[in-house]
Design a protein around this motif. Sequence first.
Motif, PDB file in Angstrom:
ATOM      1  N   GLN A   1       0.835  -1.196   0.000  1.00  0.00           N
ATOM      2  CA  GLN A   1       0.000   0.000   0.000  1.00  0.00           C
ATOM      3  C   GLN A   1       0.871   1.248   0.000  1.00  0.00           C
ATOM      4  OE1 GLN A   1      -2.606  -0.826   3.422  1.00  0.00           O
ATOM      5  NE2 GLN A   1      -4.271  -0.990   1.956  1.00  0.00           N
ATOM      6  N   THR A   2       0.538   2.157  -0.914  1.00  0.00           N
ATOM      7  CA  THR A   2       1.148   3.473  -0.947  1.00  0.00           C
ATOM      8  C   THR A   2       0.010   4.487  -0.845  1.00  0.00           C
ATOM      9  OG1 THR A   2       1.023   3.679  -3.354  1.00  0.00           O
ATOM     10  CG2 THR A   2       2.997   2.632  -2.457  1.00  0.00           C
ATOM     11  N   ASP A   3       0.328   5.761  -0.885  1.00  0.00           N
ATOM     12  CA  ASP A   3      -0.709   6.793  -0.848  1.00  0.00           C
ATOM     13  C   ASP A   3      -1.580   6.758  -2.094  1.00  0.00           C
ATOM     14  OD1 ASP A   3       0.155   7.669   1.601  1.00  0.00           O
ATOM     15  OD2 ASP A   3       1.397   9.276   0.792  1.00  0.00           O
ATOM     16  N   GLU A   4      -1.020   6.333  -3.205  1.00  0.00           N
ATOM     17  CA  GLU A   4      -1.737   6.363  -4.474  1.00  0.00           C
ATOM     18  C   GLU A   4      -2.428   5.050  -4.835  1.00  0.00           C
ATOM     19  OE1 GLU A   4       1.747   7.176  -4.544  1.00  0.00           O
ATOM     20  OE2 GLU A   4       1.252   9.236  -4.068  1.00  0.00           O
ATOM     21  N   MET A   5      -1.888   3.907  -4.402  1.00  0.00           N
ATOM     22  CA  MET A   5      -2.372   2.629  -4.919  1.00  0.00           C
ATOM     23  C   MET A   5      -2.177   1.507  -3.909  1.00  0.00           C
ATOM     24  SD  MET A   5      -1.178   0.685  -8.422  1.00  0.00           S
ATOM     25  CE  MET A   5      -1.800   1.997  -9.458  1.00  0.00           C
ATOM     26  N   THR A   6      -3.054   0.507  -4.003  1.00  0.00           N
ATOM     27  CA  THR A   6      -2.905  -0.737  -3.252  1.00  0.00           C
ATOM     28  C   THR A   6      -2.717  -1.857  -4.268  1.00  0.00           C
ATOM     29  OG1 THR A   6      -4.314   0.047  -1.451  1.00  0.00           O
ATOM     30  CG2 THR A   6      -4.007  -2.333  -1.639  1.00  0.00           C
ATOM     31  N   VAL A   7      -1.645  -2.602  -4.114  1.00  0.00           N
ATOM     32  CA  VAL A   7      -1.353  -3.718  -5.003  1.00  0.00           C
ATOM     33  C   VAL A   7      -1.455  -5.000  -4.180  1.00  0.00           C
ATOM     34  CG1 VAL A   7       0.336  -4.792  -6.525  1.00  0.00           C
ATOM     35  CG2 VAL A   7       0.165  -2.298  -6.421  1.00  0.00           C
TER      36      VAL A   7
ATOM     37  N   GLU B   1      -7.087 -22.344  -6.188  1.00  0.00           N
ATOM     38  CA  GLU B   1      -5.857 -21.563  -6.116  1.00  0.00           C
ATOM     39  C   GLU B   1      -5.776 -20.565  -7.262  1.00  0.00           C
ATOM     40  OE1 GLU B   1      -2.487 -24.135  -5.799  1.00  0.00           O
ATOM     41  OE2 GLU B   1      -2.921 -24.582  -3.702  1.00  0.00           O
ATOM     42  N   ALA B   2      -5.434 -19.324  -6.913  1.00  0.00           N
ATOM     43  CA  ALA B   2      -5.315 -18.260  -7.908  1.00  0.00           C
ATOM     44  C   ALA B   2      -3.999 -17.526  -7.702  1.00  0.00           C
ATOM     45  CB  ALA B   2      -6.485 -17.286  -7.781  1.00  0.00           C
ATOM     46  N   SER B   3      -3.425 -17.083  -8.814  1.00  0.00           N
ATOM     47  CA  SER B   3      -2.190 -16.306  -8.779  1.00  0.00           C
ATOM     48  C   SER B   3      -2.348 -15.120  -9.708  1.00  0.00           C
ATOM     49  CB  SER B   3      -1.000 -17.154  -9.229  1.00  0.00           C
ATOM     50  OG  SER B   3      -0.805 -18.247  -8.362  1.00  0.00           O
ATOM     51  N   GLY B   4      -1.734 -14.004  -9.338  1.00  0.00           N
ATOM     52  CA  GLY B   4      -1.788 -12.813 -10.172  1.00  0.00           C
ATOM     53  C   GLY B   4      -1.732 -11.564  -9.321  1.00  0.00           C
ATOM     54  N   GLU B   5      -2.231 -10.473  -9.890  1.00  0.00           N
ATOM     55  CA  GLU B   5      -2.124  -9.181  -9.228  1.00  0.00           C
ATOM     56  C   GLU B   5      -3.412  -8.376  -9.431  1.00  0.00           C
ATOM     57  OE1 GLU B   5       1.835  -7.071  -9.173  1.00  0.00           O
ATOM     58  OE2 GLU B   5       0.691  -5.741 -10.470  1.00  0.00           O
ATOM     59  N   ILE B   6      -3.819  -7.682  -8.362  1.00  0.00           N
ATOM     60  CA  ILE B   6      -4.971  -6.769  -8.402  1.00  0.00           C
ATOM     61  C   ILE B   6      -4.466  -5.411  -7.935  1.00  0.00           C
ATOM     62  CG2 ILE B   6      -7.254  -6.281  -7.474  1.00  0.00           C
ATOM     63  CD1 ILE B   6      -7.436  -9.338  -6.845  1.00  0.00           C
ATOM     64  N   ARG B   7      -4.728  -4.373  -8.711  1.00  0.00           N
ATOM     65  CA  ARG B   7      -4.319  -3.015  -8.369  1.00  0.00           C
ATOM     66  C   ARG B   7      -5.584  -2.176  -8.142  1.00  0.00           C
ATOM     67  NH1 ARG B   7      -1.306  -5.275 -11.957  1.00  0.00           N
ATOM     68  NH2 ARG B   7      -2.498  -4.627 -13.775  1.00  0.00           N
ATOM     69  N   LEU B   8      -5.632  -1.443  -7.025  1.00  0.00           N
ATOM     70  CA  LEU B   8      -6.780  -0.615  -6.648  1.00  0.00           C
ATOM     71  C   LEU B   8      -6.305   0.790  -6.311  1.00  0.00           C
ATOM     72  CD1 LEU B   8      -7.863  -3.340  -4.225  1.00  0.00           C
ATOM     73  CD2 LEU B   8      -9.353  -2.678  -6.070  1.00  0.00           C
ATOM     74  N   TRP B   9      -7.055   1.802  -6.743  1.00  0.00           N
ATOM     75  CA  TRP B   9      -6.736   3.183  -6.392  1.00  0.00           C
ATOM     76  C   TRP B   9      -8.018   4.003  -6.404  1.00  0.00           C
ATOM     77  CZ3 TRP B   9      -5.754   0.870 -10.985  1.00  0.00           C
ATOM     78  CH2 TRP B   9      -6.217   1.478 -12.148  1.00  0.00           C
ATOM     79  N   CYS B  10      -8.021   5.057  -5.599  1.00  0.00           N
ATOM     80  CA  CYS B  10      -9.171   5.961  -5.518  1.00  0.00           C
ATOM     81  C   CYS B  10      -8.853   7.231  -6.313  1.00  0.00           C
ATOM     82  CB  CYS B  10      -9.487   6.324  -4.079  1.00  0.00           C
ATOM     83  SG  CYS B  10     -10.023   4.933  -3.092  1.00  0.00           S
ATOM     84  N   SER B  11      -9.869   7.730  -7.003  1.00  0.00           N
ATOM     85  CA  SER B  11      -9.676   8.992  -7.730  1.00  0.00           C
ATOM     86  C   SER B  11     -10.838   9.915  -7.474  1.00  0.00           C
ATOM     87  CB  SER B  11      -9.531   8.741  -9.225  1.00  0.00           C
ATOM     88  OG  SER B  11     -10.707   8.174  -9.750  1.00  0.00           O
TER      89      SER B  11
END
Length: 128
Positions: free
Chosen positions: A30-36, A118-128
């Motif tokens: 988690q950063t200020d801009e995005m959650t990965v 089982e799942a593998s990968g990446e989800i990116r979330l951000w608020c605008s």
Amino acid sequence: MKKRLAIFLAICMFCLSSCSWVEQGVEIEQTDEMTVIKLENFKGKKEVMIVHDSPGDGSLCYSTDIANGSVTVSCDQGWLWDADELFTASSGNNFTDRGYYIDSSTTKITIIIEAEQEASGEIRLWCS
């Protein structure tokens, strides 16, 4: 009697501490801009909190890159709102969306990730 109580408490502590095994396979950055959220052979249910500190209404944006398996992701804005399913993503079905409404009264958003297999990968979330 005290020994039995001590053994019982030790067993309870061991059983409760093993609950973290369910969350194995999830890494959150988690950063200020995005959650990965990085998934590696994840199976089960995981909740992730995202802070929404914008003074006005906004949108929750997300993109997926699922390499293996399938996940269903829901969003809960708190006790005033019902949890809504955001998306179901699987390998070969990845996307970016910019449209889930976030109310100005919402300060924390709970993201719920569920995978039956089982799942593998990446989800990116951000608020605008």
